[in-house]
Design a protein around this motif. Sequence first.
Motif, short mmCIF file in Angstrom:
data_model
loop_
_atom_site.label_atom_id
_atom_site.label_comp_id
_atom_site.label_asym_id
_atom_site.label_seq_id
_atom_site.Cartn_x
_atom_site.Cartn_y
_atom_site.Cartn_z
N LEU A 1 45.05 76.69 70.94
CA LEU A 1 43.55 76.94 71.41
C LEU A 1 42.74 75.55 71.58
O LEU A 1 42.21 75.47 72.81
CB LEU A 1 42.70 77.86 70.58
N PHE A 2 43.01 74.54 70.57
CA PHE A 2 42.45 73.64 70.81
C PHE A 2 42.79 72.44 71.85
O PHE A 2 42.29 71.62 72.34
CB PHE A 2 42.17 72.71 69.49
N THR A 3 43.81 72.65 72.44
CA THR A 3 44.66 71.97 73.53
C THR A 3 44.02 72.50 74.94
O THR A 3 44.34 71.92 75.95
CB THR A 3 46.04 71.89 73.54
N THR A 4 43.52 73.66 74.83
CA THR A 4 43.19 74.28 76.21
C THR A 4 41.54 73.61 76.28
O THR A 4 40.84 73.39 75.36
CB THR A 4 42.85 75.88 75.98
N PRO A 5 41.06 73.88 77.60
CA PRO A 5 39.75 73.29 77.63
C PRO A 5 38.45 74.59 77.07
O PRO A 5 37.91 75.25 77.94
CB PRO A 5 39.52 73.46 79.23
N THR A 6 38.78 74.69 75.93
CA THR A 6 37.81 75.66 75.30
C THR A 6 37.41 74.96 74.16
O THR A 6 38.00 74.32 73.32
CB THR A 6 38.56 76.77 74.70
N SER B 1 47.17 65.62 73.11
CA SER B 1 46.71 66.93 73.32
C SER B 1 45.20 67.00 72.56
O SER B 1 44.56 68.44 72.72
CB SER B 1 47.71 67.89 72.60
N LEU C 1 44.59 67.14 69.60
CA LEU C 1 44.79 67.62 68.36
C LEU C 1 44.50 66.75 67.24
O LEU C 1 43.97 67.28 66.08
CB LEU C 1 46.13 68.37 68.05
N LEU D 1 36.95 68.08 77.64
CA LEU D 1 37.46 69.36 78.24
C LEU D 1 38.16 69.22 79.59
O LEU D 1 38.75 69.94 80.18
CB LEU D 1 36.11 70.49 78.15
N LYS E 1 41.48 68.22 79.25
CA LYS E 1 42.33 69.17 78.66
C LYS E 1 42.86 70.25 79.76
O LYS E 1 43.99 70.73 79.55
CB LYS E 1 41.90 69.81 77.62
N ALA E 2 41.89 70.25 80.87
CA ALA E 2 42.13 71.08 81.86
C ALA E 2 43.37 70.80 82.86
O ALA E 2 44.03 71.68 83.47
CB ALA E 2 40.98 71.46 82.97
N ILE F 1 46.10 69.31 81.38
CA ILE F 1 47.40 69.53 80.78
C ILE F 1 47.83 70.56 80.38
O ILE F 1 46.91 71.82 80.01
CB ILE F 1 47.49 68.68 79.73
N VAL G 1 50.24 72.28 77.06
CA VAL G 1 50.98 71.93 76.00
C VAL G 1 52.06 72.98 75.59
O VAL G 1 51.66 74.26 75.27
CB VAL G 1 50.02 71.52 74.88
N TRP H 1 45.71 83.66 77.10
CA TRP H 1 45.76 82.05 77.43
C TRP H 1 45.08 81.84 78.65
O TRP H 1 44.60 80.69 78.86
CB TRP H 1 47.14 81.66 77.11
N MET I 1 41.81 81.60 78.56
CA MET I 1 41.40 80.22 77.66
C MET I 1 41.52 78.91 78.52
O MET I 1 40.99 78.09 78.59
CB MET I 1 42.21 79.98 76.52
N TYR I 2 42.37 79.05 79.47
CA TYR I 2 42.44 77.88 80.41
C TYR I 2 41.38 78.25 81.70
O TYR I 2 41.55 77.46 82.66
CB TYR I 2 43.89 77.79 80.94
#
Lengths: 413, 321
Positions: A254-259, B54, B56, B81, B84-85, B87, B89, B109, B112-113
């Motif tokens: 989830l943290f890798t998404t633009p959220t 990523s 993280l 943000l 990350k849009a 990529i 993963v 998901w 979430m994108y």
Amino acid sequence: MKPFDIAFKDLTRSFRSTFSLIFMFGIPLLVTGMFFLMFGNVKATNAISIPATKVVVVNLDKGNAQTGALGQTIVESLQDKQLSGLMEISLMTDAAEARKMVETGASGAAIIIPADFSDSFIDPNARGEIEFLQDPTLTIGPKIVQSVLNNLIDAYAGIKITTSEASKKVASGSMTSDQIGPLVQNYVAAIHASTAEDKLIQQHTPASAPQKNAAAALIGPIMAGMMIFFAFFTGVNTTSSILREDEEGTLPRLFTTPTSQSEILRGKFIAVGLTIVIQVAVLITSAWLLFGIQWGSLLPLILSSLCLVCSAGTFGILICSIMKNTKQSGIVFGGLLTVTGMLGMINIFTGNPQGSPLGIVPMLTPQGWVARSMLATMSGASLSSILPFILGSFGISLIFFLIGVWRFQKRYA
Amino acid sequence: MQPALYVQNLHKTFRNGHNLKAVDGVSFEVNPGEIFSLLGPNGAGKTTTISMLSALLKPDNGATGVSDIRIMGKSLLAEPLAAKAMIGVVPQDIALYQDLTARENLVFWAKMYGLKGAQLKTRVAEVLELIGLTDRANDRISKYSGGMKRRVNIGVALLHQPSVIYMDEPTVGIDPQSRRSILDGVIALKNQGMTVLYTTHYMEEAQELSDRIAIMDHGKIIANDTHENLIRLVGQKTRISLSVNVEPETMIEPWRACNGVSTLVIEDTKINLLVDDSNIVLPRLFETAAAKNVRITSVEIQEPNLETVFLHLTGRALRDA
């Protein structure tokens, strides 16, 4: 929208889990249902059904000219039809046989009135004690019989005072001994009259209080306790989905998404709140429909329920923010929830919902504040008298929330 | 041309009692439409690198210069943000909700994108088709085989049609058929113009897929070039793998002393050597063994490959490192 999407996903997962459903709804209703069945069908009869205790009475009292046969008046009082639902009286003449009947379990209790029982009221040296025997394997029935007997003896204690004072007057010549007998008889008659129709205290129920029945009095606090206990469990269990997702890799993903981190945490917290709201709403409605439990007026109930939701949710957030993983949390949650739950609801578990056996101790736990608020609501207390508990609970929740959010933000920064 | 992925001076040390330096000054660029592989043994720092790419993990401040990660020109550290849009993963382990169906997972998901409405529905349907699970879309993930889960795991990363896709060892622990399917899928993504950053410890995968390969060891990139150029690093050296009828350790010193042997390592029961010219060196190895009364039971001569390159650069076998 993303927080609500996350919350909806968590809710879907929670309500698909058999384990969660059992703990959220199954166990609280099951435990309350067991109490409901234990106490008989209280909803239908509005009374607790206890079988009448078999009691053998041996009256050896000879009586005397001044007091008459007081032993016989005791026997007549015990045979009163008002007491027939509680005890089944059999008269005997042999004290040894009566004792044997109790020993063999043929009778639940035995009352043996001694030969000098009446004499003991005029002779200060005479003992005249009634012998009471009970089957040790029985608990409730013989205790009721003993209680009735004690009440009668207490009432007769006044006769002894009367005869003692009368004897002094006879000695001083201001009264003749013939006058003592009628005096005692009048006293006995007065006792009988007061135990029949003339009650000294009239009991009234306040008009504002919700209609009470035996179910509400017995099952209501238990159901409230179960609901509070398991709502806190749900709060911790739902919040621990953050730890579970961290371990399963879905939280890092989830943290890798633009959220943003705050959107993710908000979503998680909304899920916790909504899950407990649904749980509390379902339990309140089910308990009302299944067991006839009255929850009190609507506004105090809504506020108390919100209190429960906030308290249980934020307690979960606080605890999960401190735990490192689900292994650690599983052990801590079990112990912590049990200890705080038992302390917070000690009044309910001790069968004294409105009392305070451990004084301030319940109020040291978040469950204690919610329990006070909920029980007061159920007893029909006014909003102003519930408000301190509600505000206290909200205050504690706010502190839990701020600490929990701070720790989570720090962890996932 | 602006690189699809620009990585500069990444450092990461885990301070868990013994200050493990997982990534030590990693820098590279990946061009648009390229498959770029990070090849290295377990513990080389590949996953830590991809975790920093990523968002993280936050890179440490390096002693030399500033760390920077740019995805299609957007700084991951300054505009997380937006970057990350760009990529998608694919994590090493399956990161899906087991109690939701494949469709429910993809819908979640996709949201979430940032996908919504008709676009969301279309993309979910397209991805289900792409991963070949349209018929099983309404089954819960927990009921899927390992290979099917892997396909959904990859599908999630493709939902928003990212410019760059990271794949962290996506073939670990799966059957050969699913592995083949994933490798074909990666080539298909490249053909669609997608940039792929692929980490693996299987040299065959890196060799087959990659336009360029960066070899990682102990948190550092020790070589970064095309497959052909990496092989040239080894020069004319040949890799010889030998088995003997005694403990392999017996022959370490005698063979190391042979003229023409540049590297020698033991891998399982085999002795791997890097030699200048196998036609000259091999007879010498037989003579030395005979002198020690040792019999050579098998001989394998390999053309130079990435394994040879790793052996040449580190003095260790890739699988043992």
